[in-house]
Motif scaffolding. Structure first.
Motif, mmCIF file in Angstrom:
data_model
loop_
_atom_site.group_PDB
_atom_site.id
_atom_site.type_symbol
_atom_site.label_atom_id
_atom_site.label_comp_id
_atom_site.label_asym_id
_atom_site.label_seq_id
_atom_site.Cartn_x
_atom_site.Cartn_y
_atom_site.Cartn_z
ATOM 1 N N ALA A 96 -24.244 109.481 23.632
ATOM 2 C CA ALA A 96 -22.828 109.813 23.480
ATOM 3 C C ALA A 96 -22.527 111.174 24.102
ATOM 4 C CB ALA A 96 -22.446 109.810 22.003
ATOM 5 N N LEU A 97 -23.422 112.127 23.911
ATOM 6 C CA LEU A 97 -23.223 113.453 24.507
ATOM 7 C C LEU A 97 -23.210 113.374 26.030
ATOM 8 C CD1 LEU A 97 -25.544 115.614 22.201
ATOM 9 C CD2 LEU A 97 -23.039 115.687 22.301
ATOM 10 N N ALA A 98 -23.933 112.381 26.565
ATOM 11 C CA ALA A 98 -23.970 112.192 28.027
ATOM 12 C C ALA A 98 -22.794 111.366 28.525
ATOM 13 C CB ALA A 98 -25.289 111.526 28.419
ATOM 14 N N GLY A 99 -21.900 110.937 27.611
ATOM 15 C CA GLY A 99 -20.703 110.200 28.014
ATOM 16 C C GLY A 99 -20.787 108.700 27.861
ATOM 17 N N HIS A 100 -21.886 108.173 27.321
ATOM 18 C CA HIS A 100 -22.040 106.720 27.164
ATOM 19 C C HIS A 100 -21.576 106.301 25.771
ATOM 20 C CE1 HIS A 100 -24.300 106.622 30.914
ATOM 21 N NE2 HIS A 100 -25.040 107.623 30.462
ATOM 22 N N ARG A 101 -20.278 105.957 25.675
ATOM 23 C CA ARG A 101 -19.708 105.510 24.412
ATOM 24 C C ARG A 101 -18.475 104.675 24.712
ATOM 25 N NH1 ARG A 101 -19.363 110.969 24.915
ATOM 26 N NH2 ARG A 101 -17.315 111.675 25.631
ATOM 27 N N ARG A 102 -17.971 103.969 23.717
ATOM 28 C CA ARG A 102 -16.829 103.076 23.916
ATOM 29 C C ARG A 102 -15.489 103.765 23.678
ATOM 30 N NH1 ARG A 102 -18.097 97.532 23.701
ATOM 31 N NH2 ARG A 102 -20.223 97.270 24.481
ATOM 32 N N ALA A 136 -25.147 113.378 16.220
ATOM 33 C CA ALA A 136 -24.765 112.087 16.804
ATOM 34 C C ALA A 136 -23.387 111.642 16.301
ATOM 35 C CB ALA A 136 -25.820 111.037 16.467
ATOM 36 N N TYR A 137 -23.139 111.775 15.000
ATOM 37 C CA TYR A 137 -21.832 111.381 14.454
ATOM 38 C C TYR A 137 -20.698 112.172 15.117
ATOM 39 C CZ TYR A 137 -24.445 109.112 10.644
ATOM 40 O OH TYR A 137 -25.290 108.320 9.902
ATOM 41 N N PHE A 138 -20.873 113.490 15.226
ATOM 42 C CA PHE A 138 -19.832 114.323 15.835
ATOM 43 C C PHE A 138 -19.678 114.036 17.325
ATOM 44 C CE2 PHE A 138 -20.654 117.235 12.154
ATOM 45 C CZ PHE A 138 -19.376 117.207 11.638
ATOM 46 N N ALA A 139 -20.707 113.519 17.965
ATOM 47 C CA ALA A 139 -20.627 113.215 19.394
ATOM 48 C C ALA A 139 -19.818 111.958 19.676
ATOM 49 C CB ALA A 139 -22.030 113.058 19.977
ATOM 50 N N ALA A 140 -19.590 111.124 18.655
ATOM 51 C CA ALA A 140 -18.949 109.831 18.918
ATOM 52 C C ALA A 140 -17.724 109.543 18.057
ATOM 53 C CB ALA A 140 -19.974 108.706 18.724
ATOM 54 N N ILE A 141 -17.442 110.363 17.042
ATOM 55 C CA ILE A 141 -16.344 110.068 16.116
ATOM 56 C C ILE A 141 -15.352 111.221 16.096
ATOM 57 C CG2 ILE A 141 -15.733 109.413 13.757
ATOM 58 C CD1 ILE A 141 -18.614 108.569 13.308
ATOM 59 N N PRO A 142 -14.078 110.989 16.378
ATOM 60 C CA PRO A 142 -13.065 112.043 16.280
ATOM 61 C C PRO A 142 -12.974 112.604 14.860
ATOM 62 C CG PRO A 142 -12.215 110.156 17.474
ATOM 63 C CD PRO A 142 -13.526 109.726 16.897
ATOM 64 N N VAL A 153 -19.233 105.988 7.500
ATOM 65 C CA VAL A 153 -19.313 106.840 8.678
ATOM 66 C C VAL A 153 -20.301 106.290 9.698
ATOM 67 C CG1 VAL A 153 -20.982 108.350 7.512
ATOM 68 C CG2 VAL A 153 -19.749 109.179 9.502
ATOM 69 N N ALA A 154 -21.446 105.769 9.242
ATOM 70 C CA ALA A 154 -22.419 105.190 10.175
ATOM 71 C C ALA A 154 -21.848 103.938 10.831
ATOM 72 C CB ALA A 154 -23.724 104.860 9.453
ATOM 73 N N GLY A 155 -21.020 103.198 10.099
ATOM 74 C CA GLY A 155 -20.383 102.019 10.680
ATOM 75 C C GLY A 155 -19.424 102.395 11.793
ATOM 76 N N LEU A 156 -18.650 103.466 11.585
ATOM 77 C CA LEU A 156 -17.759 103.953 12.636
ATOM 78 C C LEU A 156 -18.553 104.385 13.867
ATOM 79 C CD1 LEU A 156 -14.987 106.187 11.008
ATOM 80 C CD2 LEU A 156 -14.679 104.157 12.421
ATOM 81 N N PHE A 157 -19.665 105.033 13.640
ATOM 82 C CA PHE A 157 -20.505 105.478 14.752
ATOM 83 C C PHE A 157 -20.981 104.286 15.580
ATOM 84 C CE2 PHE A 157 -24.786 106.238 16.423
ATOM 85 C CZ PHE A 157 -24.542 107.313 17.255
ATOM 86 N N ARG A 190 -19.646 101.354 15.778
ATOM 87 C CA ARG A 190 -18.500 100.719 16.445
ATOM 88 C C ARG A 190 -18.120 101.484 17.698
ATOM 89 N NH1 ARG A 190 -12.790 101.678 13.982
ATOM 90 N NH2 ARG A 190 -13.164 103.543 15.256
ATOM 91 N N ASN A 191 -18.063 102.810 17.598
ATOM 92 C CA ASN A 191 -17.676 103.621 18.751
ATOM 93 C C ASN A 191 -18.725 103.623 19.856
ATOM 94 O OD1 ASN A 191 -15.405 104.184 17.298
ATOM 95 N ND2 ASN A 191 -15.861 106.345 16.960
ATOM 96 N N MET A 192 -19.962 103.353 19.483
ATOM 97 C CA MET A 192 -21.037 103.328 20.474
ATOM 98 C C MET A 192 -21.237 101.945 21.084
ATOM 99 S SD MET A 192 -22.135 106.346 20.937
ATOM 100 C CE MET A 192 -23.496 105.841 21.988
ATOM 101 N N PHE A 193 -21.165 100.905 20.231
ATOM 102 C CA PHE A 193 -21.517 99.553 20.691
ATOM 103 C C PHE A 193 -20.352 98.567 20.649
ATOM 104 C CE2 PHE A 193 -25.300 101.418 18.542
ATOM 105 C CZ PHE A 193 -26.076 101.617 19.673
ATOM 106 N N GLY A 194 -19.206 98.996 20.104
ATOM 107 C CA GLY A 194 -18.078 98.091 19.991
ATOM 108 C C GLY A 194 -18.236 97.154 18.806
#
Length: 568
Positions: A213-219, A298-304, A315-319, A321-325
């Protein structure tokens, strides 16, 4: 021959002529010398790997998958949140160092029980009674059993609250765990280890996904949470809680690390206990600290921020979802968390049942002979049953909602007082020359003081009024700390009844006898001695009612059955 209260040299007394097998009960009859065997087969003893996973399974429950949300909501700062998780890890290591010093000096099962008894010897039996009531009544596995039931239903597509379907699954969960540890103990440990590996793998997936996610790979778009990460903000659902909110957040983080002391409870079942504990415990705690901090990154890298603050327990579920859809990987998260929960139940039931058994072996519990028994599977099946009974009562007794949440909060609170007494006791042992304290592990004195202050903080903070609704959880904010303190007071009441009231009306004296346990260590067995056989003059005994003498039996295991006459 008898011994003085320090066990340093023999002293003469009329009671010393009475062999251990000839001690009279309250009816004047000899106490039975039936033998019970407690030696754990070498093949079932726990090595370094098993001890690591015993600790990991208790530490990693649902906390890391849910509490980051409320912690950020309380603080409103990304940097402060990450710092709290790191500081809590260091505070946990301070507590671990204290327990290592005690555990390596007193390598017996029972954990805090042994450490408290070493320090607080007066009034006799008081600290044992307080600890016994706390660990038996509050040492249940209801919280993670219910979480297992709820996540199983969620994985099946049913988003149900704390209701009877989830509780029914929870009862099945604890019943399966107790059956496995009782009947197939090797498989119980194997499953514990397997789920420990699984938990670590799940956290590693989150951590490496965070790097992606930090490298830009997220949904989702970049939430920019690390831009000015140390700023303290107030936004939609987060920040502005004040000092109370920060204190509560730190409390939640510290409790997310709870379980680091798990291996201390089963020292008697570890292979080469001193070596195993000194390697396994630091390895587990340091590993969990690193995983916890990186998982939060990791959570902060992918969740607003606004989504994170409102995500509550998912919170892990949101993570995911934002990473894998909305994919199979995201939908599988409830099943992953459910397996994490049952791993926690396996670890807690294994260790707490051993503590129950240690208390029973020393005659502290009513019906001690039954609860201490290893029949019929050469396992602590009876003490596991006691753990099962208390857990099921907590699961089915309270109505859904605030009453149950109250009991779950109550589960952890009294431990702050107990651990504070342990830390204070170690400071006393280290500063007192007359105690002649020594241990293979030595904790830096300021570290012990830090751990003492931490537990005072954890004990006092829940009494501080919040800034918002005093009844936000359905009961007054001070209810669970007040009742938790009351439970410790109940231990004092039990002590009065056990050592004062019943002996007075029963015509016997409560006696403590030093014997060797299955590890060769000296422990205390509590017995009833007919009043007419107790020394009456000061010169005959160093302490009436707490006469200490060595067992006259040839071996440790030969003496284990004779405490069975105690039904306090």
């Amino acid at each position: 021959m008898g011994t003085d209260t320090k066990g340093s040299k023999p002293v003469a007394s009329p009671a010393s002529s009475v062999a251990a097998s000839e001690i009279l009960d309250v009816n004047g009859s000899p106490i039975s010398g039936d033998s019970l065997e407690y030696t754990v087969p070498e093949s079932r003893k726990i090595g370094v790997t098993g001890a690591v996973f015993l600790i990991l399974n208790k530490m990693i429950g649902t906390g890391i998958f849910s509490t980051p949300s409320s912690i950020f909501a309380s603080t409103g700062s990304v940097g402060v949140c990450l710092l709290m998780w790191a500081v809590a890890g260091l505070l946990t290591l301070s507590g671990l160092s204290v327990f290592l010093e005690f555990g390596l000096a007193i390598p017996k099962s029972g954990g805090e029980k042994n450490y408290l008894e070493r320090v607080y010897r007066q009034p006799v039996y008081l600290v044992t009674s307080v600890f016994a009531v706390q660990i038996v009544l509050l040492g249940f596995s209801a919280g993670n059993s219910l979480a297992f039931g709820r996540y199983v239903l969620l994985a099946l597509g049913y988003d149900l609250p704390d209701g009877w379907p989830a509780r029914a699954i929870a009862v099945l969960c604890i019943s399966f765990v107790v059956f496995l540890h009782s009947v197939l103990p090797k498989w119980g440990l194997r499953l514990t280890n397997a789920l420990g590996v699984f938990k670590v793998l799940v956290l590693l997936v989150i951590v490496f996904s965070g790097f992606a996610a930090l490298a830009g790979h997220r949904r989702v778009p970049d939430p920019h949470n690390f831009d000015d990460m140390w700023s303290i903000e107030k936004g939609d659902g987060f920040g502005g809680g004040g000092a109370y909110a920060y204190a509560t957040a730190l409390l939640q983080v510290v409790y997310s690390y709870k379980g680091w002391e798990n291996a201390n409870y089963v020292m008697g079942e570890l292979k080469h206990p001193k070596r195993t504990l000194s390697i396994a415990a630091p390895l587990a705690v340091v590993g969990v600290t690193i995983l916890y901090v990186l998982a939060n990154v990791a959570y902060f890298a992918a969740i607003p921020k606004a989504e994170l603050a409102k995500s509550e327990v998912i919170v892990a579920g949101l993570f995911f979802r934002n990473m894998f859809g909305e994919s199979a990987a995201a939908r599988s998260l409830p099943a992953l968390v459910a397996l994490s929960n049952i791993g926690n139940v396996l670890a807690v039931s294994f260790t707490h049942s051993r503590v129950n058994q240690e208390l029973a072996k020393e005659g502290v519990l009513p019906g001690s002979k039954f609860w201490a028994s290893t029949k019929p599977f050469n396992t602590p099946a009876a003490s596991l049953l006691l753990h099962w009974i208390v857990t099921v009562i907590v699961l089915v007794g309270p109505p859904p909602g605030p009453a149950y949440n109250f009991l779950v909060n109550l589960y952890t609170y009294p431990g702050a007082w107990i651990n504070g007494l342990v830390a204070g006791g170690l400071i006393y042992l280290r500063l007192s020359k007359t105690e002649e304290w020594s241990s293979p592990w030595r904790t830096w004195l300021p570290v012990i003081f830090i751990y003492l202050c931490l537990n005072i903080f954890l004990a006092i903070t829940p009494f501080i009024p919040p800034n918002d609704d005093w009844n936000a959880d359905g009961y007054p904010y001070y209810a669970f700390p007040l009742v938790g303190t009351g439970v410790l007071g109940l231990g004092a009441v039990y002590w009065v009844v056990w050592t004062k009231v019943l002996p007075r009306f029963g015509g016997y004296e409560l006696v403590a006898e030093k014997v060797l346990d299955e590890t060769g260590a000296e422990v205390v067995r509590y017995r009833k001695l007919s009043a007419r056989n107790v020394p009456s003059s000061e010169g005959e005994s160093s302490e009436r009612g707490s006469l200490l003498r060595r067992s006259t039996t040839a071996g440790a295991s030969a003496d284990h059955g004779s405490y069975g006459a105690i039904e306090a």
